[in-house]
Design a protein around this motif. Sequence first.
Motif, PDB file in Angstrom:
ATOM      1  N   ASN A   1       0.850  -1.199   0.000  1.00 28.67           N
ATOM      2  CA  ASN A   1       0.000   0.000   0.000  1.00 28.67           C
ATOM      3  C   ASN A   1       0.884   1.247   0.000  1.00 28.67           C
ATOM      4  OD1 ASN A   1      -2.335  -1.614   0.221  1.00 28.67           O
ATOM      5  ND2 ASN A   1      -2.086  -1.705   2.458  1.00 28.67           N
ATOM      6  N   THR A   2       0.317   2.316  -0.481  1.00 24.79           N
ATOM      7  CA  THR A   2       1.012   3.601  -0.498  1.00 24.79           C
ATOM      8  C   THR A   2       0.479   4.458   0.641  1.00 24.79           C
ATOM      9  OG1 THR A   2       1.325   3.499  -2.895  1.00 24.79           O
ATOM     10  CG2 THR A   2       1.556   5.664  -1.832  1.00 24.79           C
ATOM     11  N   ALA A   3       1.374   4.854   1.527  1.00 25.19           N
ATOM     12  CA  ALA A   3       1.018   5.737   2.645  1.00 25.19           C
ATOM     13  C   ALA A   3       1.732   7.072   2.459  1.00 25.19           C
ATOM     14  CB  ALA A   3       1.396   5.101   3.981  1.00 25.19           C
ATOM     15  N   PHE A   4       1.322   8.050   3.258  1.00 29.06           N
ATOM     16  CA  PHE A   4       1.886   9.397   3.131  1.00 29.06           C
ATOM     17  C   PHE A   4       2.375   9.865   4.497  1.00 29.06           C
ATOM     18  CE2 PHE A   4      -1.057   8.957  -0.367  1.00 29.06           C
ATOM     19  CZ  PHE A   4      -0.375   9.519  -1.432  1.00 29.06           C
ATOM     20  N   GLN A   5       3.538  10.478   4.462  1.00 30.83           N
ATOM     21  CA  GLN A   5       4.136  11.053   5.664  1.00 30.83           C
ATOM     22  C   GLN A   5       4.174  12.569   5.518  1.00 30.83           C
ATOM     23  OE1 GLN A   5       5.219   9.820   8.629  1.00 30.83           O
ATOM     24  NE2 GLN A   5       5.660  11.943   9.211  1.00 30.83           N
ATOM     25  N   GLU A   6       3.672  13.304   6.548  1.00 32.61           N
ATOM     26  CA  GLU A   6       3.653  14.760   6.503  1.00 32.61           C
ATOM     27  C   GLU A   6       5.034  15.326   6.828  1.00 32.61           C
ATOM     28  OE1 GLU A   6       0.713  16.260   9.110  1.00 32.61           O
ATOM     29  OE2 GLU A   6      -0.927  16.029   7.679  1.00 32.61           O
ATOM     30  N   ALA A   7       5.427  16.311   6.064  1.00 37.05           N
ATOM     31  CA  ALA A   7       6.620  17.112   6.354  1.00 37.05           C
ATOM     32  C   ALA A   7       6.188  18.565   6.205  1.00 37.05           C
ATOM     33  CB  ALA A   7       7.762  16.771   5.403  1.00 37.05           C
ATOM     34  N   LYS A   8       5.976  19.265   7.344  1.00 39.74           N
ATOM     35  CA  LYS A   8       5.335  20.576   7.282  1.00 39.74           C
ATOM     36  C   LYS A   8       5.923  21.527   8.318  1.00 39.74           C
ATOM     37  CE  LYS A   8       1.566  19.131  10.363  1.00 39.74           C
ATOM     38  NZ  LYS A   8       0.108  18.979  10.505  1.00 39.74           N
ATOM     39  N   LEU A   9       5.641  22.787   8.084  1.00 37.39           N
ATOM     40  CA  LEU A   9       5.937  23.861   9.032  1.00 37.39           C
ATOM     41  C   LEU A   9       4.623  24.238   9.708  1.00 37.39           C
ATOM     42  CD1 LEU A   9       7.682  26.177  10.236  1.00 37.39           C
ATOM     43  CD2 LEU A   9       7.074  27.515   8.203  1.00 37.39           C
ATOM     44  N   GLU A  10       4.579  24.180  11.048  1.00 30.22           N
ATOM     45  CA  GLU A  10       3.321  24.379  11.767  1.00 30.22           C
ATOM     46  C   GLU A  10       3.560  25.258  12.991  1.00 30.22           C
ATOM     47  OE1 GLU A  10      -0.375  21.729  13.639  1.00 30.22           O
ATOM     48  OE2 GLU A  10       1.607  20.836  13.361  1.00 30.22           O
ATOM     49  N   LEU A  11       2.640  26.200  13.206  1.00 28.69           N
ATOM     50  CA  LEU A  11       2.627  27.052  14.394  1.00 28.69           C
ATOM     51  C   LEU A  11       1.292  26.859  15.094  1.00 28.69           C
ATOM     52  CD1 LEU A  11       3.604  29.380  16.243  1.00 28.69           C
ATOM     53  CD2 LEU A  11       2.633  30.981  14.570  1.00 28.69           C
ATOM     54  N   ARG A  12       1.349  26.472  16.365  1.00 24.11           N
ATOM     55  CA  ARG A  12       0.141  26.257  17.167  1.00 24.11           C
ATOM     56  C   ARG A  12       0.302  27.080  18.449  1.00 24.11           C
ATOM     57  NH1 ARG A  12      -3.724  22.351  16.871  1.00 24.11           N
ATOM     58  NH2 ARG A  12      -2.445  21.275  15.316  1.00 24.11           N
ATOM     59  N   VAL A  13      -0.676  27.966  18.739  1.00 25.82           N
ATOM     60  CA  VAL A  13      -0.529  28.904  19.844  1.00 25.82           C
ATOM     61  C   VAL A  13      -1.887  29.165  20.479  1.00 25.82           C
ATOM     62  CG1 VAL A  13      -0.779  30.929  18.362  1.00 25.82           C
ATOM     63  CG2 VAL A  13       0.437  31.142  20.509  1.00 25.82           C
ATOM     64  N   ARG A  14      -1.861  29.422  21.793  1.00 27.09           N
ATOM     65  CA  ARG A  14      -3.050  29.835  22.549  1.00 27.09           C
ATOM     66  C   ARG A  14      -2.640  31.022  23.421  1.00 27.09           C
ATOM     67  NH1 ARG A  14      -7.809  27.159  24.108  1.00 27.09           N
ATOM     68  NH2 ARG A  14      -8.853  28.116  25.907  1.00 27.09           N
ATOM     69  N   PRO A  15      -2.946  32.267  23.023  1.00 28.46           N
ATOM     70  CA  PRO A  15      -2.502  33.443  23.782  1.00 28.46           C
ATOM     71  C   PRO A  15      -3.518  33.861  24.841  1.00 28.46           C
ATOM     72  CG  PRO A  15      -3.458  34.149  21.718  1.00 28.46           C
ATOM     73  CD  PRO A  15      -3.557  32.633  21.742  1.00 28.46           C
ATOM     74  N   HIS A  16      -3.014  34.547  25.844  1.00 28.66           N
ATOM     75  CA  HIS A  16      -3.857  35.181  26.867  1.00 28.66           C
ATOM     76  C   HIS A  16      -3.272  36.556  27.164  1.00 28.66           C
ATOM     77  CE1 HIS A  16      -6.102  36.116  30.438  1.00 28.66           C
ATOM     78  NE2 HIS A  16      -4.988  36.159  31.166  1.00 28.66           N
ATOM     79  N   VAL A  17      -4.083  37.590  27.038  1.00 26.90           N
ATOM     80  CA  VAL A  17      -3.655  38.969  27.262  1.00 26.90           C
ATOM     81  C   VAL A  17      -3.858  39.316  28.731  1.00 26.90           C
ATOM     82  CG1 VAL A  17      -4.007  41.376  26.633  1.00 26.90           C
ATOM     83  CG2 VAL A  17      -4.225  39.592  24.902  1.00 26.90           C
ATOM     84  N   THR A  18      -2.790  39.747  29.392  1.00 22.28           N
ATOM     85  CA  THR A  18      -2.869  40.122  30.803  1.00 22.28           C
ATOM     86  C   THR A  18      -3.390  41.552  30.941  1.00 22.28           C
ATOM     87  OG1 THR A  18      -0.578  40.899  30.834  1.00 22.28           O
ATOM     88  CG2 THR A  18      -0.957  38.579  31.326  1.00 22.28           C
ATOM     89  N   ALA A  19      -3.675  41.941  32.183  1.00 25.29           N
ATOM     90  CA  ALA A  19      -4.260  43.258  32.427  1.00 25.29           C
ATOM     91  C   ALA A  19      -3.292  44.388  32.117  1.00 25.29           C
ATOM     92  CB  ALA A  19      -4.732  43.356  33.877  1.00 25.29           C
ATOM     93  N   ASP A  20      -1.981  44.147  32.211  1.00 20.32           N
ATOM     94  CA  ASP A  20      -1.008  45.202  31.950  1.00 20.32           C
ATOM     95  C   ASP A  20      -0.545  45.229  30.498  1.00 20.32           C
ATOM     96  OD1 ASP A  20       0.366  42.858  31.965  1.00 20.32           O
ATOM     97  OD2 ASP A  20       1.987  43.518  33.264  1.00 20.32           O
ATOM     98  N   GLY A  21      -1.166  44.443  29.611  1.00 21.99           N
ATOM     99  CA  GLY A  21      -0.841  44.498  28.198  1.00 21.99           C
ATOM    100  C   GLY A  21       0.200  43.515  27.729  1.00 21.99           C
ATOM    101  N   SER A  22       0.636  42.594  28.570  1.00 20.51           N
ATOM    102  CA  SER A  22       1.551  41.538  28.129  1.00 20.51           C
ATOM    103  C   SER A  22       0.747  40.363  27.583  1.00 20.51           C
ATOM    104  CB  SER A  22       2.445  41.090  29.286  1.00 20.51           C
ATOM    105  OG  SER A  22       3.229  42.157  29.767  1.00 20.51           O
ATOM    106  N   VAL A  23       1.444  39.444  26.931  1.00 18.71           N
ATOM    107  CA  VAL A  23       0.794  38.286  26.315  1.00 18.71           C
ATOM    108  C   VAL A  23       1.420  37.026  26.892  1.00 18.71           C
ATOM    109  CG1 VAL A  23       0.246  37.095  24.166  1.00 18.71           C
ATOM    110  CG2 VAL A  23       0.385  39.589  24.200  1.00 18.71           C
ATOM    111  N   SER A  24       0.595  36.232  27.560  1.00 17.39           N
ATOM    112  CA  SER A  24       1.012  34.918  28.046  1.00 17.39           C
ATOM    113  C   SER A  24       0.480  33.881  27.076  1.00 17.39           C
ATOM    114  CB  SER A  24       0.467  34.684  29.459  1.00 17.39           C
ATOM    115  OG  SER A  24       0.702  33.354  29.861  1.00 17.39           O
ATOM    116  N   MET A  25       1.327  32.946  26.688  1.00 17.31           N
ATOM    117  CA  MET A  25       0.903  32.016  25.648  1.00 17.31           C
ATOM    118  C   MET A  25       1.574  30.657  25.807  1.00 17.31           C
ATOM    119  SD  MET A  25       2.996  33.523  22.369  1.00 17.31           S
ATOM    120  CE  MET A  25       2.866  35.212  22.936  1.00 17.31           C
TER     121      MET A  25
END
Length: 726
Positions: free
Chosen positions: A604-628
């Motif tokens: 059988n022919t299968a496929f392997q992924e070779a990719k560039l990926e960015l996965r992020v979950r940000p949270h903005v704090t009260a003083d304007g910084s970003v926690s992620m």
Amino acid sequence: MRTACAFIITLLALAPVASADPPSIRRVGVRGSDNHAEIAIRGSFATPAYAVRTRDEGRVVVIDVAEASLPEGGISAEGLAPLVSRTVASTTARGVRIELDLTRAVRYRARARSGGIFIRLESGEERSAPEAATAESATISSVTIERRNGRDRLVIEMDESLEFRMRRAAGEGARMDIPGARMGARAPRTVRGQDGSLIRSVRLRSEDDRTVVEVDHADGAEGTAIRAGNRIVWMFSPGEGASTRPRSRTIAREDAYDDIDPVVDGVTVETADVAGFVSDVPLQVRAARGGRRYSGRRVDLDFKDADIHNILRLLADVGGVNIVTADDVSGQVTIRMRNVPWDQALDVILQAKGLGMVRRGNLIRVAPLETLEKEREAAIARQKQQEQLAPLETRLVPVSYASATDLSPRVQELLSDRGSVSVDERTNVMIVRDIVDQLDDIEELVRTLDTQTPQVLIEARIVEATSNYERDVGIQWGGDVVMSSANGNPTGLVFPSNVGLAGGNYSSTSNTSGLSPFTQSVQPANYAVNLPAITGDGQGGAIGLSLGSVGGNVNVNVRLSAAESNGTVRIISSPRILTLDNHEAHIAQGTLIPYSQVSAQGVNTAFQEAKLELRVRPHVTADGSVSMHVAITRDEPDFNRTSTRGDPTILKREAETDLLIPDGNTAVIGGIYTRNTGRQVNSVPFFGDIPVLGVLFQRRRVTDARNELLIFLTPRIVNRAEALPQ
């Protein structure tokens, strides 16, 4: 006995403080013109404690000098300034107050040194002559922010010394005007402070013939500006309760029926440069942890069986307040106090007699605690009754950014017993029914919570740098010697009569190009040493040398080959993605590589992924910084390293971490550095170890491969002004 008590009370009222003579003011000097004036207040004090404020839209300037006194007969202003129409000096319970009535609204600057207070008044209609003379006379070369001992210093460097003016408007940050100054070519227009510093940012701009410096500082920070040579140093220190973090906002507060804290009408400071010189003025405020802080004038009290009404009258005279006692306040007091603030003495006396007080401004009412508690209970009952009798009102509260259903539980917490709330999901509107006071609090709560959700643009940069170096040097040499009768050089022996000697290292793939100018190859390749470098089309170089006799009896062939390669590769990948606060997002780009997979069902022919990926979950704090929480993956196929069936290998690079980055700043979240070096020597045994001559029997190969990977991350809040209101 009563006569003795009255005599003691009179003496204490006339001289309540048993300390040294207070500082006194000797004279007030005034000079100037219609547009500006200079006031000099001189006295017998070391460093005065004072405060300055304005009234009547800047037409009256009030100077309060703490713990000071006036000479007998008072003082009058010396000198003349058309801008100042009248000068009045009077004594208050806290010191001396000097009021200046002016012909027009002014701005002021104040400074103090030993023995004097100096105030400069300037009208806003036109500049004074010294300022006009300094126009275009100085250039601002640099603006820097320094942090020392918990204080921030803004240092403005100029090529000449200039005066400056301080301004502060309601709702705005601190502002400084430098007449006659212009921005230099290298002077920055915007300077950002460090994280957690009192100075958040500084903006400079040119207006007409002056430079305006605006400082955005932390809440509660107090600034003082001084001139030191060609520099202006603006110092900021944290005030009482100052914090660099955003403060919480009070949107509703229940009515309080407890004793009102005694607060004397104090001085107000309207410009930042004066705030640095204000010292302790007699005030009474509630301390941060619930106790009281006493700062009234200190008195000595020594009474035996004195009537409490006389004691209260004495304290009222010393403290400069009005005291009203209820009819059921009676009794006698025996006390002995030394060097005690009068307000603390009042509290102790009332507690000893089971009394309480209610203070509004400079009026104090004294009554038994039971009476005050009953009044509070009656006030609470009246408030509840008013709430029950107040008319109900219905309001439609629209919600723009949030969900009305999500805000409904928060609104229900502020409703009274008669209130109700419902939600129209189609229009995202809340229908609230309650009394007017509660509706105002609810509407303020909704306006505060109904803000735009911060949107964060996450930009990642993956920088990969690779360098390869390889050098290969080899040698090939050989030949033949023939001694025979056919060549005319027999050995002369019966045996062996003919002798032949030739190199024996040859094969069908031996490259002999360059050994003869007439032919590309020599058959066979009679090499004694065959250690060539890898050369070919577009790779390396080689040179051949062939020596031989006329009859062909002796032939020597030499071929030197060398190859060197040096390469550098730089790969930059920059994925970006925009997402809402607390929402996970990912972006990917790559290829699918097919490969064969053998199973019971066949191939059988299968496929392997070779990719560039960015996965992020940000949270903005009260003083304007970003926690992620961020995960970055970069996979790519490597066709130089393949399996037995020709399938490429996958080069994986991955980073996953949690971090906190200020808005707009760039952080390096990870990096990998690798280096592979090698040195290989191929030689003929024994002969390759001979010094100097051993190079004729060796092939040398040197390799050096370096790889560096860096990952940068930059978050930006694209709607900061709307989503994070100050």
